[in-house]
Design a protein around this motif. Structure first.
Motif, PDB file in Angstrom:
ATOM      1  N   VAL A   1       0.849  -1.193   0.000  1.00 31.40           N
ATOM      2  CA  VAL A   1       0.000   0.000   0.000  1.00 31.40           C
ATOM      3  C   VAL A   1       0.885   1.244   0.000  1.00 31.40           C
ATOM      4  N   PRO A   2       0.392   2.352  -0.596  1.00 31.10           N
ATOM      5  CA  PRO A   2       1.192   3.576  -0.625  1.00 31.10           C
ATOM      6  C   PRO A   2       1.489   4.089   0.787  1.00 31.10           C
ATOM      7  N   ARG A   3       2.670   4.609   0.963  1.00 29.63           N
ATOM      8  CA  ARG A   3       3.080   5.127   2.260  1.00 29.63           C
ATOM      9  C   ARG A   3       2.143   6.243   2.734  1.00 29.63           C
ATOM     10  N   ASP A   4       1.664   7.065   1.803  1.00 31.36           N
ATOM     11  CA  ASP A   4       0.866   8.222   2.200  1.00 31.36           C
ATOM     12  C   ASP A   4      -0.627   7.933   2.313  1.00 31.36           C
ATOM     13  N   LEU A   5      -1.030   6.681   2.303  1.00 24.32           N
ATOM     14  CA  LEU A   5      -2.441   6.318   2.391  1.00 24.32           C
ATOM     15  C   LEU A   5      -2.615   5.335   3.543  1.00 24.32           C
ATOM     16  N   GLN A   6      -2.854   5.872   4.736  1.00 22.43           N
ATOM     17  CA  GLN A   6      -2.935   5.027   5.923  1.00 22.43           C
ATOM     18  C   GLN A   6      -4.218   5.288   6.696  1.00 22.43           C
ATOM     19  N   GLY A   7      -4.534   4.376   7.585  1.00 25.76           N
ATOM     20  CA  GLY A   7      -5.735   4.482   8.410  1.00 25.76           C
ATOM     21  C   GLY A   7      -6.514   3.188   8.362  1.00 25.76           C
ATOM     22  N   GLN A   8      -7.840   3.312   8.391  1.00 26.39           N
ATOM     23  CA  GLN A   8      -8.721   2.150   8.394  1.00 26.39           C
ATOM     24  C   GLN A   8      -9.052   1.725   6.967  1.00 26.39           C
ATOM     25  N   TYR A   9      -8.546   0.587   6.562  1.00 26.47           N
ATOM     26  CA  TYR A   9      -8.831   0.032   5.250  1.00 26.47           C
ATOM     27  C   TYR A   9     -10.075  -0.856   5.325  1.00 26.47           C
ATOM     28  N   TRP A  10     -10.817  -0.902   4.222  1.00 25.21           N
ATOM     29  CA  TRP A  10     -11.894  -1.874   4.078  1.00 25.21           C
ATOM     30  C   TRP A  10     -11.275  -3.171   3.591  1.00 25.21           C
ATOM     31  N   VAL A  11     -11.755  -4.271   4.120  1.00 32.05           N
ATOM     32  CA  VAL A  11     -11.273  -5.591   3.721  1.00 32.05           C
ATOM     33  C   VAL A  11     -12.430  -6.337   3.064  1.00 32.05           C
ATOM     34  N   GLU A  12     -12.228  -6.744   1.825  1.00 37.09           N
ATOM     35  CA  GLU A  12     -13.200  -7.592   1.148  1.00 37.09           C
ATOM     36  C   GLU A  12     -12.809  -9.030   1.464  1.00 37.09           C
ATOM     37  N   ALA A  13     -13.701  -9.737   2.169  1.00 36.10           N
ATOM     38  CA  ALA A  13     -13.373 -11.075   2.656  1.00 36.10           C
ATOM     39  C   ALA A  13     -14.496 -12.052   2.337  1.00 36.10           C
TER      40      ALA A  13
ATOM     41  N   ALA B   1     -18.090 -10.967   2.887  1.00 36.30           N
ATOM     42  CA  ALA B   1     -18.088 -10.257   4.164  1.00 36.30           C
ATOM     43  C   ALA B   1     -17.162  -9.053   4.059  1.00 36.30           C
ATOM     44  N   GLU B   2     -17.361  -8.082   4.941  1.00 36.48           N
ATOM     45  CA  GLU B   2     -16.467  -6.928   5.011  1.00 36.48           C
ATOM     46  C   GLU B   2     -15.845  -6.879   6.390  1.00 36.48           C
ATOM     47  N   ASP B   3     -14.643  -6.370   6.443  1.00 36.01           N
ATOM     48  CA  ASP B   3     -13.930  -6.226   7.705  1.00 36.01           C
ATOM     49  C   ASP B   3     -13.178  -4.909   7.635  1.00 36.01           C
ATOM     50  N   ARG B   4     -12.599  -4.495   8.747  1.00 35.39           N
ATOM     51  CA  ARG B   4     -11.780  -3.286   8.788  1.00 35.39           C
ATOM     52  C   ARG B   4     -10.373  -3.682   9.222  1.00 35.39           C
ATOM     53  N   LEU B   5      -9.393  -2.926   8.739  1.00 32.96           N
ATOM     54  CA  LEU B   5      -7.989  -3.204   9.028  1.00 32.96           C
ATOM     55  C   LEU B   5      -7.270  -1.881   9.244  1.00 32.96           C
ATOM     56  N   ALA B   6      -6.647  -1.718  10.412  1.00 33.33           N
ATOM     57  CA  ALA B   6      -5.887  -0.505  10.705  1.00 33.33           C
ATOM     58  C   ALA B   6      -4.470  -0.650  10.168  1.00 33.33           C
ATOM     59  N   LEU B   7      -4.112   0.217   9.217  1.00 34.60           N
ATOM     60  CA  LEU B   7      -2.750   0.251   8.682  1.00 34.60           C
ATOM     61  C   LEU B   7      -2.195   1.641   8.960  1.00 34.60           C
ATOM     62  N   GLU B   8      -1.446   1.747  10.038  1.00 34.81           N
ATOM     63  CA  GLU B   8      -0.891   3.030  10.461  1.00 34.81           C
ATOM     64  C   GLU B   8       0.567   2.835  10.854  1.00 34.81           C
ATOM     65  N   MET B   9       1.441   2.730   9.852  1.00 35.49           N
ATOM     66  CA  MET B   9       2.852   2.480  10.105  1.00 35.49           C
ATOM     67  C   MET B   9       3.597   3.752  10.499  1.00 35.49           C
ATOM     68  N   ASP B  10       3.201   4.887   9.936  1.00 29.43           N
ATOM     69  CA  ASP B  10       3.789   6.160  10.331  1.00 29.43           C
ATOM     70  C   ASP B  10       2.776   7.258   9.996  1.00 29.43           C
ATOM     71  N   ARG B  11       3.078   8.472  10.353  1.00 26.24           N
ATOM     72  CA  ARG B  11       2.134   9.559  10.065  1.00 26.24           C
ATOM     73  C   ARG B  11       2.072   9.786   8.567  1.00 26.24           C
ATOM     74  N   ALA B  12       0.882   9.827   8.055  1.00 28.46           N
ATOM     75  CA  ALA B  12       0.694   9.988   6.621  1.00 28.46           C
ATOM     76  C   ALA B  12      -0.186  11.211   6.359  1.00 28.46           C
ATOM     77  N   PRO B  13       0.073  11.928   5.268  1.00 30.71           N
ATOM     78  CA  PRO B  13      -0.705  13.112   4.961  1.00 30.71           C
ATOM     79  C   PRO B  13      -2.152  12.788   4.554  1.00 30.71           C
ATOM     80  N   VAL B  14      -2.406  11.609   4.034  1.00 33.60           N
ATOM     81  CA  VAL B  14      -3.748  11.223   3.591  1.00 33.60           C
ATOM     82  C   VAL B  14      -4.222  10.079   4.458  1.00 33.60           C
ATOM     83  N   GLN B  15      -5.430  10.192   4.971  1.00 36.84           N
ATOM     84  CA  GLN B  15      -5.995   9.134   5.794  1.00 36.84           C
ATOM     85  C   GLN B  15      -7.132   8.455   5.054  1.00 36.84           C
TER      86      GLN B  15
END
Length: 164
Positions: free
Chosen positions: A130-142, A149-163
């Motif tokens: 995933v792009p470094r500048d696109l972090q936060g709560q991702y939707w998961v198609e499962a 089903a849908e799920d949520r996934l937190a991807l927050e490796m560092d501070r990113a300008p776009v959430q």
């Protein structure tokens, strides 16, 4: 991954007491070009381990830690590595299969890397980039028991300008 590098990774795993059960492992790849990464179950402890040429020993996760993960659910497995402006992330799904993740209308494929059953629950390790500048709560198609089903996934490796 060259045979020499593979042998180096496996030799180090053996020295650390985490040799693959039966000498078996899976080679996982990322769309970002990071890796490849070896994933295996440790013979002595049963832990799930991973290593790559760039990160000789990412680590191992004990089965007890895997067993307490939310079921069904998906989360980060062994962290992430930054390459070419993208995070190369290892995910673990419990009781479901992941088809893709998305953020702000952009879809990101996942690659199945390794599967194991822990306490009767299928656990699957995936790789995603995933792009470094696109972090936060991702939707998961499962899929759970064959149904979408849908799920949520937190991807927050560092501070990113776009959430997400």
């Amino acid at each position: 991954m060259s045979e020499d590098v593979r042998q180096q990774v496996l030799h180090l795993a053996e020295e650390n007491g985490n040799a693959p059960a039966g000498g078996e492992f899976v080679v996982a790849r990322y769309d970002s070009g990071y890796g490849p990464e070896l994933i295996w179950q440790a013979e002595k402890t049963g832990a799930i381990c991973s290593a790559s040429p760039g990160v000789i020993s990412r680590g191992c996760v004990p089965l007890a830690d895997i067993a307490v993960r939310p079921n069904p659910g998906v989360g980060i497995f062994l962290g992430a590595s930054l390459r070419n402006g993208q995070w190369s992330v290892m995910l673990m799904a419990s009781g479901e299969t992941v088809e893709q993740i998305s953020c702000q209308g952009r879809n990101f494929p996942v690659r199945k890397g390794y599967s194991v059953t822990v306490d009767g629950v299928p656990r699957i390790v995936y790789t995603a980039s995933v792009p470094r500048d696109l972090q936060g709560q991702y939707w998961v198609e499962a899929r759970r028991e064959g149904a979408p089903a849908e799920d949520r996934l937190a991807l927050e490796m560092d501070r990113a300008p776009v959430q997400c």
